[in-house]
Design a protein around this motif. Structure first.
Motif, PDB file in Angstrom:
ATOM      1  N   LYS A 116       1.991  11.454  10.706  1.00 29.44           N
ATOM      2  CA  LYS A 116       2.829  12.444  10.025  1.00 29.44           C
ATOM      3  C   LYS A 116       4.287  12.346  10.472  1.00 29.44           C
ATOM      4  O   LYS A 116       5.197  12.580   9.672  1.00 29.44           O
ATOM      5  N   ALA A 117       4.481  12.004  11.731  1.00 29.80           N
ATOM      6  CA  ALA A 117       5.854  11.913  12.251  1.00 29.80           C
ATOM      7  C   ALA A 117       6.671  10.879  11.489  1.00 29.80           C
ATOM      8  O   ALA A 117       7.884  11.043  11.296  1.00 29.80           O
ATOM      9  N   ASN A 118       6.012   9.806  11.045  1.00 26.01           N
ATOM     10  CA  ASN A 118       6.723   8.762  10.302  1.00 26.01           C
ATOM     11  C   ASN A 118       7.210   9.251   8.941  1.00 26.01           C
ATOM     12  O   ASN A 118       8.153   8.696   8.380  1.00 26.01           O
ATOM     13  N   ALA A 119       6.544  10.270   8.402  1.00 30.39           N
ATOM     14  CA  ALA A 119       6.945  10.789   7.091  1.00 30.39           C
ATOM     15  C   ALA A 119       8.347  11.376   7.134  1.00 30.39           C
ATOM     16  O   ALA A 119       9.064  11.363   6.132  1.00 30.39           O
ATOM     17  N   PHE A 120       8.750  11.881   8.316  1.00 34.30           N
ATOM     18  CA  PHE A 120      10.075  12.493   8.424  1.00 34.30           C
ATOM     19  C   PHE A 120      11.193  11.458   8.374  1.00 34.30           C
ATOM     20  O   PHE A 120      12.361  11.813   8.247  1.00 34.30           O
ATOM     21  N   ILE A 128      11.334   9.191   6.008  1.00 35.43           N
ATOM     22  CA  ILE A 128      11.487   8.804   4.607  1.00 35.43           C
ATOM     23  C   ILE A 128      12.603   9.624   3.982  1.00 35.43           C
ATOM     24  O   ILE A 128      12.523  10.853   3.901  1.00 35.43           O
ATOM     25  N   LYS A 129      13.661   8.960   3.539  1.00 37.05           N
ATOM     26  CA  LYS A 129      14.839   9.654   3.025  1.00 37.05           C
ATOM     27  C   LYS A 129      14.551  10.447   1.761  1.00 37.05           C
ATOM     28  O   LYS A 129      15.151  11.488   1.513  1.00 37.05           O
ATOM     29  N   GLU A 130      13.635   9.922   0.926  1.00 38.26           N
ATOM     30  CA  GLU A 130      13.385  10.559  -0.371  1.00 38.26           C
ATOM     31  C   GLU A 130      12.666  11.895  -0.243  1.00 38.26           C
ATOM     32  O   GLU A 130      12.642  12.672  -1.201  1.00 38.26           O
ATOM     33  N   ALA A 138       0.852  -1.191   0.000  1.00 40.78           N
ATOM     34  CA  ALA A 138       0.000   0.000   0.000  1.00 40.78           C
ATOM     35  C   ALA A 138       0.887   1.240   0.000  1.00 40.78           C
ATOM     36  O   ALA A 138       2.016   1.219   0.490  1.00 40.78           O
ATOM     37  N   ILE A 139       0.364   2.329  -0.568  1.00 44.12           N
ATOM     38  CA  ILE A 139       1.101   3.596  -0.609  1.00 44.12           C
ATOM     39  C   ILE A 139       0.678   4.432   0.585  1.00 44.12           C
ATOM     40  O   ILE A 139      -0.517   4.557   0.877  1.00 44.12           O
ATOM     41  N   PRO A 140       1.627   5.027   1.304  1.00 46.02           N
ATOM     42  CA  PRO A 140       1.279   5.740   2.540  1.00 46.02           C
ATOM     43  C   PRO A 140       0.588   7.080   2.288  1.00 46.02           C
ATOM     44  O   PRO A 140       0.886   7.785   1.334  1.00 46.02           O
ATOM     45  N   HIS A 168       9.491  19.155   0.766  1.00 44.41           N
ATOM     46  CA  HIS A 168       8.468  18.241   0.260  1.00 44.41           C
ATOM     47  C   HIS A 168       7.374  18.017   1.311  1.00 44.41           C
ATOM     48  O   HIS A 168       6.177  18.072   1.004  1.00 44.41           O
ATOM     49  N   LEU A 169       7.772  17.768   2.543  1.00 44.39           N
ATOM     50  CA  LEU A 169       6.799  17.489   3.596  1.00 44.39           C
ATOM     51  C   LEU A 169       5.937  18.707   3.891  1.00 44.39           C
ATOM     52  O   LEU A 169       4.724  18.593   4.092  1.00 44.39           O
ATOM     53  N   ASP A 170       6.555  19.884   3.933  1.00 43.27           N
ATOM     54  CA  ASP A 170       5.784  21.106   4.140  1.00 43.27           C
ATOM     55  C   ASP A 170       4.717  21.257   3.062  1.00 43.27           C
ATOM     56  O   ASP A 170       3.570  21.614   3.348  1.00 43.27           O
ATOM     57  N   MET A 171       5.086  20.959   1.823  1.00 44.24           N
ATOM     58  CA  MET A 171       4.149  21.108   0.705  1.00 44.24           C
ATOM     59  C   MET A 171       3.038  20.061   0.768  1.00 44.24           C
ATOM     60  O   MET A 171       1.886  20.341   0.419  1.00 44.24           O
ATOM     61  N   LEU A 172       3.370  18.857   1.217  1.00 42.10           N
ATOM     62  CA  LEU A 172       2.360  17.795   1.289  1.00 42.10           C
ATOM     63  C   LEU A 172       1.397  17.991   2.452  1.00 42.10           C
ATOM     64  O   LEU A 172       0.281  17.470   2.429  1.00 42.10           O
TER      65      LEU A 172
END
Length: 696
Positions: free
Chosen positions: A276-280, A282-284, A209-211, A289-293
């Motif tokens: 959301k904390a888990n998104a940080f 992700i190396k890519e 699945a895609i997060p 990017h996170l601010d925009m998402l």
């Protein structure tokens, strides 16, 4: 994406957006986004500028590129341009240069020979902390007119400061120096920008699945890159009164809707919500990017609707245009699927070659036995998991209903398959095999990366049924009597391995017994399989004839010609025919693993070489010592033998001296002692001479 805007403008006729586009809208609407501006015309914008990578070659659409070494040199080039365009949405380092360029041009207004236009492509992130236009109705969107109330995200303060400065500089002398700010929604199309992470993990098919970060209910304003380029064209042509343009499409999609759409059309079809904390982690994804998402804005551009003349590529947004977007994404990234079919008699090495090709090109190996067992296992899994997820609500209800229908269909199919196998001694009828294989070829991993078909289809009818198009809208025949086929799954390359029966039989005979046991390579089964293959490949309706009719001409490789048990030379021939891989290549982690593995192998190799060298040196040293001792022993023996020889040879002389010389010499010495002459030597010589007559 840097080059997309100038490439688009290089094909735009100056002033074209001022004309009506009714005739253009009547043209074929099925053209891809890349084709919107594919025909060059006279009177187009002339593109000049600097390169982000100075060592790279000049783009074909640019009249000239500059490698500037100082601000004075850059300013001299800017003064020659009528329109100056800066993009600060992708590289924050461009903010400082953009503000300097606008200020430097502003100082030179009095020396302008022609009016100049300065356009800054900024981002809607300068609105991220803005209060809703109507707190009582949060669904009312922001419009262009609200730009004075905008409040930037804390990490985009430099962007909004640049916007304010450049807008201010454009108010001094509007006849000579106009400035415009384009607040761009999150850009997609071509390489997909901030959404590329979701496209990539979906394409790789490595996760179930895609997060989705957080609840995913935040609204993300977006715009296709070519639509953004059209906005720039309209600004250049129209010179609107408002100097702040909100560039967003008409969609109001949430993060969850965007990710779900990408997952269904590129990835596994499923999404999962993660904190959301888990998104940080992700190396890519960078902080930007996170601010925009995580942004949550409803926005609507009035200028794009009411004033500008845009031939939209994706006016309704990404979700409604996803098929076209996916095609652009794969084409721009060069990640087109690679589809190969390996044909040949049993024992020719099809499976080995198929596996090696899959490793080299990162493709999916399609073995019929594996496909059948996997399909049956999936059917059984679907049937045993009848209970729907009780936590699913809202949109997931439709998915649950669809899943329930799938369970019923799976039950019926599984029953038919088991009955077929019971009636055919464990063998499955062609109709089910073809259905399973077709489903596998249409699966997203095979559609993304591609596949290698290992020895299937075997007959003309199997090939026709497998690759036959199910789309009734397509023409039944192309170019005469060409059968209709499904372009989505048809192989691009067909490799036919050839060999004589004698060669194949000898090869099987020489295989070790442990390899042959339990396979179709046993004597009876192999000969039976070989005869069946020859029978099905001797008439005019062979599987190769089918591909020839579709103008997919097989490449024939004589296995016996290479005398290569490990198929290395055959693989080189096939790779030469197919070409370079069409994937992302190695990830940073894979590169690191390979580099670490290479370093470890190098250390092991160096240690082995050192150990071998030390062993060889020790052996040589021991040999030298042994040789030295042997030589010394030999030398001592030689010396002893020489001494004995000398002694043996000296006995007669010694006897002669003792008998004839020594007595006379002793008397002479005694006499010399008595007389004590002035020259004893001369005396002895004279004495021996006088008394020598007595010596024999």
């Amino acid at each position: 994406m840097y080059r997309i805007y100038p490439r688009y403008l290089s094909r735009c006729v100056v002033g074209a957006s001022l004309e009506s586009t009714e005739e253009e809208e009547a043209e074929d609407e099925n053209k891809s986004a890349v084709e919107v501006s594919s025909m060059p015309k006279e009177g187009v914008y002339q593109i000049v500028g600097t390169l982000s990578e100075p060592e790279s070659t000049k783009p074909y659409f640019a009249e000239e590129t500059y490698a500037v070494s100082s601000q004075e040199e850059l300013l001299s080039h800017l003064l020659e341009c009528d329109i100056v365009l800066y993009n600060i949405t992708e590289d924050t380092n461009q903010i400082e240069e953009a503000t300097w360029a606008a200020s430097a041009l502003h100082r030179e207004i009095e020396h302008f020979t022609t009016p100049k236009l300065f356009i800054l492509i900024s981002t809607i992130m300068t609105w991220a902390q803005s209060k809703p236009p109507d707190p009582e109705d949060p669904e009312i969107p922001f419009t262009d007119e609200d730009f004075r109330k905008r409040k930037a995200h804390p990490n985009f303060v430099d962007h909004i400061n640049a916007e304010k400065l450049i807008l201010k500089l454009g108010k001094t002398n509007k006849r000579k120096f106009l400035t415009y700010i384009v607040a761009s929604g999150h850009q997609y199309g071509a390489e997909e920008g901030v959404l590329h992470y979701f496209f990539k993990i979906g394409w790789l098919s490595e996760t179930p699945a895609i997060p989705v970060f957080g609840d995913g209910n935040n609204f993300i304003p977006t715009i296709h890159v070519l639509d953004l380029a059209a906005v720039l064209q309209n600004i250049a042509d129209h010179r609107p009164r408002s100097h702040y343009i909100l560039a967003v499409d008409e969609s109001m999609h949430t993060l969850q809707q965007l990710v779900k759409c990408i997952s269904k059309n590129v990835g596994p079809g499923k999404t999962e919500k993660i904190p959301k904390a888990n998104a940080f982690l992700i190396k890519e994804l960078t902080q930007m990017h996170l601010d925009m998402l995580f942004v949550d804005l409803r926005m609507e551009s009035m200028f794009l609707k009411e004033i500008f003349n845009i031939k939209w590529v994706a006016q309704a947004g990404l979700v409604e245009n996803i098929e076209k977007i996916v095609k652009e994404y794969k084409k721009s990234r060069g990640i087109l699927p690679l589809k190969v079919c390996i044909h040949g008699p049993p024992g020719a090495g099809k499976s080995t070659i198929a596996e090696e090709l899959c490793k080299h090109y990162k493709l999916h190996c399609i073995k019929i036995s594996d496909v059948i067992s996997e399909s049956i296992a999936n059917l059984e899994k679907t049937v045993t998991s009848k209970e729907l997820d009780s936590d699913s609500v809202g949109e997931e209800g439709e998915d649950d209903e669809e899943e329930g229908e799938n369970v019923n269909a799976a039950q019926e199919l599984l029953a038919e398959v088991k009955e077929s196998m019971e009636q055919n001694a464990g063998q499955l009828e062609d109709q089910y095999v073809i259905r399973f294989v077709k489903d596998k070829l249409k699966s997203m991993p095979c559609r993304n990366q591609g596949y290698v078909l290992d020895g299937f289809p075997e007959t003309y009818d199997q090939a026709k049924d497998l690759f036959n198009s199910e789309n009734e809208d397509e023409e039944e025949e192309i170019r005469g009597k060409m059968p209709k086929f499904d372009k989505l799954i048809i192989p691009e390359f067909v490799i036919s391995l050839t060999a004589s029966d004698e060669f194949l039989i000898n090869r099987i005979i020489n295989l070790p017994e442990k390899i042959v046991a339990g396979t179709h390579y046993t004597q009876d089964r192999f000969l039976q399989s070989l005869n069946l293959f020859r029978e099905s490949n001797t008439d005019d309706n062979t599987v190769l004839n089918y591909f020839d009719e579709l103008e997919i001409h097989p490449q024939f490789i004589d296995v016996a010609k290479f005398e290569d048990p490990e198929n290395r030379f055959i693989l080189k021939e096939i790779i030469k025919e197919i070409g370079e891989p069409r994937n992302y290549g190695l990830t940073d982690e894979e590169k690191e693993i390979l580099e670490r593995k290479a370093a470890e192998e190098s250390l092991v190799r160096e240690a082995q070489e050192k150990a071998e060298r030390e062993h060889r040196e020790a052996k040589e040293r021991a040999e030298r010592m042994a040789n030295w001792e042997e030589w010394n022993k030999h030398l001592e023996e030689v010396k002893r033998q020489e001494q004995e020889l000398l002694e043996a040879q000296s006995i007669p002389l010694r006897n002669y001296l003792m008998k004839n010389v020594m007595p006379t010499l002793m008397r002479g010495i005694i006499e010399c002692c008595k007389i004590r002459p002035d020259d004893p030597v001369d005396f002895l010589a004279e004495y021996l001479f006088k008394n020598s007559s007595g010596i024999e």
